[in-house]
Design a protein around this motif. Sequence first.
Motif, PDB file in Angstrom:
ATOM      1  N   VAL A  99       0.847  -1.202   0.000  1.00  0.00           N
ATOM      2  CA  VAL A  99       0.000   0.000   0.000  1.00  0.00           C
ATOM      3  C   VAL A  99       0.880   1.249   0.000  1.00  0.00           C
ATOM      4  N   LEU A 100       1.937   1.231   0.794  1.00  0.00           N
ATOM      5  CA  LEU A 100       2.864   2.361   0.834  1.00  0.00           C
ATOM      6  C   LEU A 100       3.539   2.577  -0.520  1.00  0.00           C
ATOM      7  N   LEU A 101       4.036   1.513  -1.114  1.00  0.00           N
ATOM      8  CA  LEU A 101       4.754   1.633  -2.385  1.00  0.00           C
ATOM      9  C   LEU A 101       3.832   2.133  -3.506  1.00  0.00           C
ATOM     10  N   CYS A 102       2.592   1.700  -3.473  1.00  0.00           N
ATOM     11  CA  CYS A 102       1.624   2.193  -4.457  1.00  0.00           C
ATOM     12  C   CYS A 102       1.384   3.691  -4.262  1.00  0.00           C
ATOM     13  N   LYS A 103       1.332   4.107  -3.013  1.00  0.00           N
ATOM     14  CA  LYS A 103       1.152   5.534  -2.728  1.00  0.00           C
ATOM     15  C   LYS A 103       2.356   6.337  -3.193  1.00  0.00           C
ATOM     16  N   LEU A 104       3.536   5.775  -3.034  1.00  0.00           N
ATOM     17  CA  LEU A 104       4.753   6.459  -3.468  1.00  0.00           C
ATOM     18  C   LEU A 104       4.808   6.583  -4.994  1.00  0.00           C
ATOM     19  N   ASP A 105       4.287   5.582  -5.691  1.00  0.00           N
ATOM     20  CA  ASP A 105       4.214   5.668  -7.146  1.00  0.00           C
ATOM     21  C   ASP A 105       3.412   6.896  -7.567  1.00  0.00           C
ATOM     22  N   GLY A 106       2.327   7.131  -6.852  1.00  0.00           N
ATOM     23  CA  GLY A 106       1.507   8.304  -7.159  1.00  0.00           C
ATOM     24  C   GLY A 106       2.234   9.604  -6.860  1.00  0.00           C
ATOM     25  N   LYS A 107       2.995   9.632  -5.789  1.00  0.00           N
ATOM     26  CA  LYS A 107       3.718  10.842  -5.409  1.00  0.00           C
ATOM     27  C   LYS A 107       4.886  11.122  -6.354  1.00  0.00           C
ATOM     28  N   ALA A 108       5.408  10.082  -6.991  1.00  0.00           N
ATOM     29  CA  ALA A 108       6.494  10.285  -7.959  1.00  0.00           C
ATOM     30  C   ALA A 108       6.002  11.090  -9.161  1.00  0.00           C
ATOM     31  N   GLU A 109       4.718  11.003  -9.451  1.00  0.00           N
ATOM     32  CA  GLU A 109       4.156  11.728 -10.593  1.00  0.00           C
ATOM     33  C   GLU A 109       4.098  13.226 -10.355  1.00  0.00           C
ATOM     34  N   LEU A 110       4.305  13.660  -9.102  1.00  0.00           N
ATOM     35  CA  LEU A 110       4.278  15.095  -8.804  1.00  0.00           C
ATOM     36  C   LEU A 110       5.506  15.823  -9.340  1.00  0.00           C
ATOM     37  N   TYR A 111       6.559  15.065  -9.667  1.00  0.00           N
ATOM     38  CA  TYR A 111       7.785  15.689 -10.178  1.00  0.00           C
ATOM     39  C   TYR A 111       7.643  15.952 -11.680  1.00  0.00           C
ATOM     40  N   LYS A 112       8.042  17.131 -12.089  1.00  0.00           N
ATOM     41  CA  LYS A 112       7.993  17.469 -13.506  1.00  0.00           C
ATOM     42  C   LYS A 112       9.126  16.808 -14.271  1.00  0.00           C
ATOM     43  N   ASP A 113      10.259  16.611 -13.604  1.00  0.00           N
ATOM     44  CA  ASP A 113      11.403  15.965 -14.232  1.00  0.00           C
ATOM     45  C   ASP A 113      11.282  14.451 -14.042  1.00  0.00           C
ATOM     46  N   VAL A 114      11.223  13.726 -15.130  1.00  0.00           N
ATOM     47  CA  VAL A 114      11.043  12.277 -15.066  1.00  0.00           C
ATOM     48  C   VAL A 114      12.222  11.618 -14.363  1.00  0.00           C
ATOM     49  N   ALA A 115      13.435  12.098 -14.628  1.00  0.00           N
ATOM     50  CA  ALA A 115      14.622  11.517 -13.993  1.00  0.00           C
ATOM     51  C   ALA A 115      14.543  11.663 -12.480  1.00  0.00           C
ATOM     52  N   LEU A 116      14.074  12.824 -12.032  1.00  0.00           N
ATOM     53  CA  LEU A 116      13.961  13.055 -10.588  1.00  0.00           C
ATOM     54  C   LEU A 116      12.881  12.160  -9.979  1.00  0.00           C
ATOM     55  N   SER A 117      11.826  11.885 -10.722  1.00  0.00           N
ATOM     56  CA  SER A 117      10.772  11.004 -10.198  1.00  0.00           C
ATOM     57  C   SER A 117      11.312   9.587  -9.988  1.00  0.00           C
ATOM     58  N   TYR A 118      12.173   9.131 -10.923  1.00  0.00           N
ATOM     59  CA  TYR A 118      12.780   7.804 -10.745  1.00  0.00           C
ATOM     60  C   TYR A 118      13.786   7.802  -9.589  1.00  0.00           C
ATOM     61  N   LEU A 119      14.501   8.920  -9.441  1.00  0.00           N
ATOM     62  CA  LEU A 119      15.436   9.015  -8.319  1.00  0.00           C
ATOM     63  C   LEU A 119      14.669   8.968  -6.994  1.00  0.00           C
ATOM     64  N   PHE A 120      13.510   9.628  -6.954  1.00  0.00           N
ATOM     65  CA  PHE A 120      12.644   9.598  -5.772  1.00  0.00           C
ATOM     66  C   PHE A 120      12.202   8.171  -5.454  1.00  0.00           C
ATOM     67  N   LEU A 121      11.787   7.441  -6.483  1.00  0.00           N
ATOM     68  CA  LEU A 121      11.352   6.059  -6.274  1.00  0.00           C
ATOM     69  C   LEU A 121      12.518   5.178  -5.815  1.00  0.00           C
ATOM     70  N   ALA A 122      13.704   5.388  -6.410  1.00  0.00           N
ATOM     71  CA  ALA A 122      14.875   4.605  -6.003  1.00  0.00           C
ATOM     72  C   ALA A 122      15.237   4.884  -4.546  1.00  0.00           C
ATOM     73  N   ASN A 123      15.211   6.162  -4.166  1.00  0.00           N
ATOM     74  CA  ASN A 123      15.523   6.537  -2.788  1.00  0.00           C
ATOM     75  C   ASN A 123      14.570   5.895  -1.792  1.00  0.00           C
ATOM     76  N   ASN A 124      13.304   6.008  -2.065  1.00  0.00           N
ATOM     77  CA  ASN A 124      12.297   5.538  -1.107  1.00  0.00           C
ATOM     78  C   ASN A 124      12.234   4.018  -1.051  1.00  0.00           C
ATOM     79  N   LEU A 125      12.340   3.356  -2.199  1.00  0.00           N
ATOM     80  CA  LEU A 125      12.328   1.900  -2.178  1.00  0.00           C
ATOM     81  C   LEU A 125      13.594   1.359  -1.504  1.00  0.00           C
ATOM     82  N   GLN A 126      14.726   2.041  -1.726  1.00  0.00           N
ATOM     83  CA  GLN A 126      15.956   1.633  -1.056  1.00  0.00           C
ATOM     84  C   GLN A 126      15.810   1.754   0.457  1.00  0.00           C
TER      85      GLN A 126
END
Length: 618
Positions: free
Chosen positions: A428-455
């Motif tokens: 449930v948390l990871l699904c919520k984080l996927d949604g929050k990654a979409e808030l970034y305008k820079d796609v690279a930064l959204s993936y960095l956000f997902l990598a940081n949080n999943l790590q």
Amino acid sequence: MRTLFFRSASPSPSNSPSRSTIPTSSPRHSFSDSLMEENIEMAQTLITKWDNSDVSSYTKLTSLFHDDRREAKEYLKCVRDLQSAMHHFVNSQDSSAEKLIISQNLMQSAMKRLEKEFYQILSENRENLDSETVSSRSSESRASTRSSVSDLESESEDELMVLDADQVSSIPMADLKSIADCMISAGYGKECVKIYKIIRKSIVDEGLYHLGVEKMSLSQVQKMDWNVLETKIKNWVNAVKVAVKTIFYGERLLCDHVFSSSDSIRESCFSEISKEAATTLFGFPELVAKCKKSPEKMFRTLDLYQAVADLWPEIESIFSFESTFAVRSLGVNSLIKLGEAVRGMLEDFESAIQKDQSKTPVPAGGIHPLTRYVMNYITFLTDYTEILADIFADYPLTLQTPLPEAYFGCYDVDESPISVRIAWLVLVLLCKLDGKAELYKDVALSYLFLANNLQYVVAKVRDSNLKYLLGDYWVGKHESKVQQYAGNYERMGWSKVYASLPENPTAEISSDQAKAYFKQFNAAFEEAYKKQSSWVVTDPKLRDELKVLVAKKVVPAYREFYEKHRVGLRRECGVDSLVRYAPENLNNYLSDLLYGASGGGSVSSSFSTTSSSHSRGR
């Protein structure tokens, strides 16, 4: 012997025969009659000696059981013999009212004396008969009480001054039992029971008072500020262990010992002594369970559940009487209500994750406060794995579809209800984080956000008891996912830099083309560097891996191009400003990346409030 067997009595005028020719003689006097009369005489001598009913203060100064233990033993024997004599003459054909009256008066006098002795032993040995002392005595020492007391009957008063703690409690316990046995046998149990209940109940009540246990109503608990209630819960968890293992256990042992001659008396005594205090003690958890539920109260609720569950075997054993069923019932109801509260709070916790409405991206693509809070919360839950397994044993997670195998491939752990539920919360948390990654305008930064949080999530699982619930397979799968996110960041974040150089860096090209490529590279690299200098990767290992990954693709290609074309441009004016970066300097620039200034993002009020409260609570 002639006197004993042929004692004659003068005939009463009313019993004189009507004819003088019939010889006068007393009814036949048996050997048993003579022995019983002797019992009465001996009892009269000793009971009268210690009869101080006319001097009310005398018993406060002199105790039969303290001053002369041998005579105390003889006193009890005389009372038993007196009782035997009374039974004999009541059933004898030669029933003597006079002997029965004397015996009854002696018995009443003896019972008054023993009643005072019983009271005095209980009063003067409050410390020696405290629950802790009694409960700590081993069964072996209790079994040896009779012999040790018997030995001590021959000791002098000075020698009794050096008794060890076990003997100090054994002696009054043995004396109380002897008196209780004697009085109950004589039909005077009610008198000693009344004294016992009054004194021992005050000791139990006092013990709970010193532990900080107080009687509270539901309205009082519901109106209480959480910080105050939390303190009371902590105190109760500590107090209940002492109360059960020491106070109630010791009281049950003492009661069983003193009134071992009567099952009904020892039950009624223990029930009346402990029931009120136990009801106050065990009523508290259920009151807490009925309060308004919120995720911040989860851990204290689990503490209450665990305390009752851990002590349940002792509670069931100590309060095994039918008359103490209400106490056992309170314990069971507490577990039921606390379990319901825990299940409700976990549902609220899941709902709070799903309803989080924070819309501001976390600066620099760092760890989201929601991620930190949820994972810390779940990690704390693993301290209560066994308790949670019990609470959710009959309440498996119900989903419309099963958990994806790629997410929760249970190849190395059992699919227990709690494992599945924890896995679901993380999902449930990871699904919520996927949604929050979409808030970034820079796609690279959204993936960095997902990598940081999943790590962060994976590290929490790997370094805590969560790894035993989710398993190595889960960890491996999600570590691969982190690498996937990192690769996506690297491709998206540095694609322009890669594209700024020719496909074949060493290919022959014109001077103008070489200049154009240098300009493209400078612009692309400076744009990427400027943008990513504020980005952050919180995990040092992941940060180094990302920089190495970028460097392996950028530096070798640039070095080949640089060495091939810089020489040809050397004579042209402005080449030094055009070729701004030496290959060896690129690594220095890249090494400065992903340390961006840490900043906290926003999070919904439900989580920020809960997180701060929980950190204070733990």
